[in-house]
Design an enzyme around this catalytic site. Structure first.
Site, short mmCIF file in Angstrom:
data_model
loop_
_atom_site.label_atom_id
_atom_site.label_comp_id
_atom_site.label_asym_id
_atom_site.label_seq_id
_atom_site.Cartn_x
_atom_site.Cartn_y
_atom_site.Cartn_z
N THR A 89 0.79 -1.22 0.00
CA THR A 89 0.00 0.00 0.00
C THR A 89 0.83 1.28 0.00
O THR A 89 0.30 2.35 -0.29
CB THR A 89 -0.93 0.03 1.23
OG1 THR A 89 -0.15 -0.12 2.43
CG2 THR A 89 -1.97 -1.09 1.15
N LEU A 96 9.23 -1.12 0.26
CA LEU A 96 7.91 -1.29 0.82
C LEU A 96 7.87 -0.70 2.23
O LEU A 96 8.60 -1.14 3.11
CB LEU A 96 7.54 -2.78 0.86
CG LEU A 96 6.19 -3.13 1.49
CD1 LEU A 96 5.05 -2.50 0.71
CD2 LEU A 96 6.02 -4.65 1.55
N LEU A 97 7.02 0.29 2.45
CA LEU A 97 6.90 0.92 3.75
C LEU A 97 5.71 0.39 4.54
O LEU A 97 5.75 0.33 5.77
CB LEU A 97 6.75 2.44 3.61
CG LEU A 97 7.94 3.23 3.08
CD1 LEU A 97 7.62 4.71 3.10
CD2 LEU A 97 9.19 2.95 3.90
N SER A 98 4.65 0.04 3.85
CA SER A 98 3.45 -0.39 4.54
C SER A 98 2.64 -1.31 3.64
O SER A 98 2.69 -1.20 2.41
CB SER A 98 2.60 0.83 4.93
OG SER A 98 1.52 0.45 5.74
N SER A 99 1.91 -2.21 4.29
CA SER A 99 1.10 -3.15 3.52
C SER A 99 -0.11 -3.56 4.33
O SER A 99 -0.17 -3.36 5.55
CB SER A 99 1.92 -4.38 3.13
OG SER A 99 2.32 -5.10 4.28
#
Length: 329
Positions: A89, A96-99
């Site tokens: 996300t 990738l910082l957030s998912s």
């Protein structure tokens, strides 16, 4: 008029896709021990928490967006929002910082957390806000849930998503390793990011008997808190790979070299878990010898103990022959 029909179709697609996801999680047995969670997944609309997300394609990522002018693209976004897969996300420079985690894994973790009516819960790693919404729905009281993340952009969007879904838990911006002392004490702490050590601040913010569930070394460990300085528990059976915690504990160890070991061990997920858990305590060859001698132990045989300034991982027995000091312990 056609746009209105398209919106109606999209809502019908959301309802059918959500029902299909619930049936899929049902088949995994994830909430067999606490079926109350089925209702949370039936009622909380995941698509409100992922207005856009990224899927891997050749050469990078493709962005799927719920406001796309293309009706077919909106339908793809909606179907993907209810797939039983993690969704990227937030990216920054390819990192990738957030998912949004895989829903069946989220269900398994929530069941393992052992939430009961009236519990105060702290979530480390707000992500999209979906997990906090599931907790708030289950508890029936938004004020019992606190979720914290380091990035203001993440907490702001999580707060918007939660409000769109009709929930208003406390969403805090800060270093999750320090917990949320102003909201303590907690009965349950759940982390949705992996850590290099167990923060002592969490234990200090727990009531005696509280449960802490956190990713650690490609697994999930469930600790029972005795008091502010003592906690102990075993790993769950499932593997788990999460985005690292950012903030005070952001440093991550380098990968362990496994050259010279048999390919069967190098490629075995349980052996890789042992390497991650004993990093710095065993060299790869020693780990391989132990792994073979102990009949390739599964995750449930390992655990973690925190006692004052010490913290160690162990196989079978916290006072047994196989113990390894952990970072910060």
């Amino acid at each position: 008029m056609s746009a209105q029909v398209s919106d109606e179709d999209l809502e019908e697609l959301a309802a059918s896709a959500r029902a299909a996801l619930v049936r899929e999680i049902d088949r995994t047995g994830a909430w067999a021990d606490d079926p109350v969670w089925r209702d949370a997944f039936e009622q909380v609309p995941r698509h409100l928490f992922v207005p856009y997300y990224y899927v891997g394609v050749s050469g990078g990522y493709e962005r799927r967006w719920g406001e796309s002018p293309d009706p077919a693209a909106r339908a793809r976004w909606m179907r993907g929002a209810y797939a039983d897969v993690p969704l990227a996300t937030r990216l920054r420079d390819g990192e990738l910082l957030s998912s949004s985690s895989q829903p069946s894994l989220m269900a398994m973790m929530l069941v393992a957390l052992g939430v009961a009516d009236g519990h105060r819960v702290l979530e480390i790693g707000s992500g999209t806000g979906y997990n906090a919404a599931l907790l708030a729905h289950r508890l029936g009281d938004d004020d019992l849930v606190t979720t914290i993340d380091l990035e203001p952009e993440i907490t702001e969007s999580a707060r918007r998503h939660l409000e769109a879904a009709g929930h208003r838990p406390v969403v805090a911006t800060g270093d999750g390793a320090r917990g949320a002392p102003e909201r303590a004490p907690f009965d349950r702490i759940i982390a949705t990011c992996t850590l290099p050590s167990i923060p002592r601040a969490w234990l200090a913010q727990c009531r005696p008997g509280a449960r802490v569930l956190t990713p650690f070394a490609t697994g999930l460990v469930a600790l029972t808190v005795t008091d502010a300085e003592h906690a102990e528990g075993r790993f769950l059976a499932t593997p788990a790979y999460f985005v690292p915690l950012r903030g005070a504990s952001r440093s991550q160890p380098e990968s362990v070299p496994v050259g010279g070991l048999p390919r069967g061990a190098r490629d075995d997920e349980l052996f890789r878990f042992l390497l991650a858990l004993t990093r710095g305590g065993l060299d790869p060859q020693e780990a391989y010898t132990l792994w073979e001698r102990e009949d390739r132990p599964r995750r449930e045989r390992y655990g973690i103990t925190v006692s004052g300034e010490r913290a160690w991982a162990w196989l079978d027995d916290p006072e047994g022959p196989y113990v390894w000091q952990l970072p910060g312990g």
